[in-house]
Design a protein around this motif. Structure first.
Motif, PDB file in Angstrom:
ATOM      1  N   GLU A   1      11.864 -22.999  10.175  1.00  0.00           N
ATOM      2  CA  GLU A   1      11.510 -22.101  11.279  1.00  0.00           C
ATOM      3  C   GLU A   1      11.476 -22.823  12.621  1.00  0.00           C
ATOM      4  OE1 GLU A   1       9.163 -18.406  10.599  1.00  0.00           O
ATOM      5  OE2 GLU A   1       8.227 -19.661   9.062  1.00  0.00           O
ATOM      6  N   LEU A   2      11.629 -24.136  12.610  1.00  0.00           N
ATOM      7  CA  LEU A   2      11.819 -24.879  13.856  1.00  0.00           C
ATOM      8  C   LEU A   2      13.288 -25.211  14.083  1.00  0.00           C
ATOM      9  CD1 LEU A   2       8.836 -27.425  13.804  1.00  0.00           C
ATOM     10  CD2 LEU A   2       8.999 -25.278  15.065  1.00  0.00           C
ATOM     11  N   ASN A   3      14.017 -25.452  12.996  1.00  0.00           N
ATOM     12  CA  ASN A   3      15.401 -25.927  13.100  1.00  0.00           C
ATOM     13  C   ASN A   3      16.451 -24.824  13.138  1.00  0.00           C
ATOM     14  OD1 ASN A   3      15.195 -28.896  12.985  1.00  0.00           O
ATOM     15  ND2 ASN A   3      14.283 -28.541  10.975  1.00  0.00           N
ATOM     16  N   GLN A   4      16.143 -23.650  12.594  1.00  0.00           N
ATOM     17  CA  GLN A   4      17.192 -22.671  12.334  1.00  0.00           C
ATOM     18  C   GLN A   4      17.062 -21.370  13.112  1.00  0.00           C
ATOM     19  OE1 GLN A   4      17.242 -22.284   8.026  1.00  0.00           O
ATOM     20  NE2 GLN A   4      17.243 -24.502   7.777  1.00  0.00           N
ATOM     21  N   THR A   5      16.145 -21.322  14.058  1.00  0.00           N
ATOM     22  CA  THR A   5      16.035 -20.118  14.885  1.00  0.00           C
ATOM     23  C   THR A   5      16.793 -20.309  16.193  1.00  0.00           C
ATOM     24  OG1 THR A   5      13.963 -20.915  15.853  1.00  0.00           O
ATOM     25  CG2 THR A   5      13.799 -19.482  13.928  1.00  0.00           C
ATOM     26  N   ASN A   6      17.438 -19.244  16.643  1.00  0.00           N
ATOM     27  CA  ASN A   6      18.088 -19.300  17.954  1.00  0.00           C
ATOM     28  C   ASN A   6      17.051 -19.330  19.069  1.00  0.00           C
ATOM     29  OD1 ASN A   6      20.567 -19.111  16.645  1.00  0.00           O
ATOM     30  ND2 ASN A   6      20.640 -16.873  16.821  1.00  0.00           N
ATOM     31  N   ALA A   7      15.938 -18.672  18.839  1.00  0.00           N
ATOM     32  CA  ALA A   7      14.853 -18.655  19.824  1.00  0.00           C
ATOM     33  C   ALA A   7      14.152 -20.004  19.862  1.00  0.00           C
ATOM     34  CB  ALA A   7      13.840 -17.564  19.462  1.00  0.00           C
TER      35      ALA A   7
ATOM     36  N   ARG B   1       7.105  -8.358  14.203  1.00  0.00           N
ATOM     37  CA  ARG B   1       6.260  -9.072  13.227  1.00  0.00           C
ATOM     38  C   ARG B   1       7.034  -9.182  11.926  1.00  0.00           C
ATOM     39  NH1 ARG B   1       2.988  -7.119   9.335  1.00  0.00           N
ATOM     40  NH2 ARG B   1       2.961  -5.012  10.223  1.00  0.00           N
ATOM     41  N   GLY B   2       7.362 -10.396  11.545  1.00  0.00           N
ATOM     42  CA  GLY B   2       8.129 -10.633  10.328  1.00  0.00           C
ATOM     43  C   GLY B   2       7.218 -10.913   9.152  1.00  0.00           C
ATOM     44  N   ASP B   3       7.364 -10.140   8.074  1.00  0.00           N
ATOM     45  CA  ASP B   3       6.522 -10.360   6.902  1.00  0.00           C
ATOM     46  C   ASP B   3       7.353 -10.525   5.631  1.00  0.00           C
ATOM     47  OD1 ASP B   3       7.375  -7.765   6.628  1.00  0.00           O
ATOM     48  OD2 ASP B   3       5.385  -6.910   6.323  1.00  0.00           O
ATOM     49  N   GLY B   4       8.537 -11.132   5.798  1.00  0.00           N
ATOM     50  CA  GLY B   4       9.392 -11.399   4.652  1.00  0.00           C
ATOM     51  C   GLY B   4       9.334 -12.844   4.217  1.00  0.00           C
ATOM     52  N   LEU B   5      10.281 -13.249   3.398  1.00  0.00           N
ATOM     53  CA  LEU B   5      10.442 -14.651   3.036  1.00  0.00           C
ATOM     54  C   LEU B   5      10.815 -15.452   4.280  1.00  0.00           C
ATOM     55  CD1 LEU B   5      12.566 -14.138  -0.203  1.00  0.00           C
ATOM     56  CD2 LEU B   5      10.162 -14.823  -0.140  1.00  0.00           C
ATOM     57  N   THR B   6      10.628 -16.737   4.214  1.00  0.00           N
ATOM     58  CA  THR B   6      10.925 -17.590   5.372  1.00  0.00           C
ATOM     59  C   THR B   6      12.356 -17.386   5.861  1.00  0.00           C
ATOM     60  OG1 THR B   6       9.339 -19.238   4.584  1.00  0.00           O
ATOM     61  CG2 THR B   6      10.956 -19.955   6.218  1.00  0.00           C
ATOM     62  N   ARG B   7      13.318 -17.385   4.932  1.00  0.00           N
ATOM     63  CA  ARG B   7      14.721 -17.214   5.312  1.00  0.00           C
ATOM     64  C   ARG B   7      14.939 -15.851   5.951  1.00  0.00           C
ATOM     65  NH1 ARG B   7      18.271 -20.397   6.873  1.00  0.00           N
ATOM     66  NH2 ARG B   7      18.455 -18.845   8.524  1.00  0.00           N
ATOM     67  N   GLN B   8      14.297 -14.812   5.432  1.00  0.00           N
ATOM     68  CA  GLN B   8      14.421 -13.480   6.007  1.00  0.00           C
ATOM     69  C   GLN B   8      13.885 -13.440   7.425  1.00  0.00           C
ATOM     70  OE1 GLN B   8      12.232 -11.361   2.965  1.00  0.00           O
ATOM     71  NE2 GLN B   8      14.084 -10.459   2.121  1.00  0.00           N
ATOM     72  N   ASN B   9      12.756 -14.093   7.657  1.00  0.00           N
ATOM     73  CA  ASN B   9      12.167 -14.092   8.997  1.00  0.00           C
ATOM     74  C   ASN B   9      13.039 -14.846   9.995  1.00  0.00           C
ATOM     75  OD1 ASN B   9      10.078 -12.645   7.922  1.00  0.00           O
ATOM     76  ND2 ASN B   9       8.503 -14.179   8.264  1.00  0.00           N
ATOM     77  N   ILE B  10      13.620 -15.938   9.556  1.00  0.00           N
ATOM     78  CA  ILE B  10      14.534 -16.687  10.429  1.00  0.00           C
ATOM     79  C   ILE B  10      15.722 -15.808  10.808  1.00  0.00           C
ATOM     80  CG2 ILE B  10      16.161 -18.619  10.521  1.00  0.00           C
ATOM     81  CD1 ILE B  10      14.167 -20.153   8.695  1.00  0.00           C
TER      82      ILE B  10
END
Length: 233
Positions: A187-193, A105-114
């Motif tokens: 979060e759609l473009n920059q995740t490996n998942a 569960r990621g609860d950081g900034l968007t960049r941190q979660n990515i």
């Protein structure tokens, strides 16, 4: 198949409690660095799900919040929905832990979660949000103005979004359920998942807000959609 096992929770928090700031009259919270929490089932199925909490950082270093009817907080609801999806036990449907998934569960900034999602090698990345069509609570519109939306950018994300939409959409009060192709979201473009971005309902009408507040009755649907996409490992 439901796995009725006890679960072990392991907290991975490497920074101190976040500071609370007020900017432009709006409440904003500065998240701790690399603030992830990892939940490990007793019997792991080999798959990792990353649930990304809402954080509208707007290019700065704080999480701004979107509010809706009756004091609804998108950020607070995103956290509570993640927790319910991970381990709610009040229904006859299995949650993510009972289905055997390791969940971060990621609860950081968007960049941190990515970055965190990429670092842990997630198999699927699911941001949890609520939607808006106006700046204030609305009334007088039909249910066809609202609904569940699932967003994607990749071919695999399209399939994942459809599984989420099919699972969650029938439960939400809005009838305008839709799958949407978006190219402007990190979060759609920059995740490996594979990423599928859930807008569970609109927080600018009361029926949508009341349904979202009753999350424990339907959060299993998110787990079911993810399970269907990953092929019930």
């Amino acid at each position: 198949m439901r796995r009725t096992t006890s679960t072990m929770l392991r907290r991975v928090l490497s920074a101190s409690v976040a500071a609370v700031l007020v900017t432009g009259g709006l409440l904003a919270v500065a998240p701790a660095a690399s603030a992830d929490v990892t939940y490990v089932p007793e019997k792991w199925n080999g798959k990792v799900v990353y649930l990304s909490q809402a954080c509208h950082d707007r290019g700065d270093t704080v999480c701004h919040d979107n509010t809706g009817c009756s004091g609804f907080s998108e950020n607070r609801n995103s956290y509570l929905l993640a927790m319910s999806t991970i381990r709610e036990t009040g229904t006859s449907h299995p949650n993510l832990l009972e289905r055997g998934y390791k969940v971060v569960r990621g609860d950081g900034l968007t960049r941190q979660n990515i970055d965190s999602s990429n670092r842990v090698g997630a198999d699927v990345h699911v941001p949890l949000h609520s939607n808006a069509i106006s700046k204030a609570c609305e009334s007088g519109f039909s249910a066809s103005r609202y609904g569940t939306h699932a967003m994607y950018v990749s071919t695999a994300g399209r399939e994942c979004s459809q599984k989420l939409l099919s699972a969650v959409g029938p439960s939400s009060p809005g009838t305008n359920d839709a799958r949407q192709y978006r190219t402007d979201l990190g979060e759609l473009n920059q995740t490996n998942a594979v990423a599928c971005y859930l807008e569970q309902e609109f927080h600018v009408w009361n029926r949508g807000v009341y349904w979202m507040w009753n999350r424990d009755a339907w959060s299993w649907r998110i787990a079911a959609g993810i399970d269907a996409y990953l092929g019930y490992p």
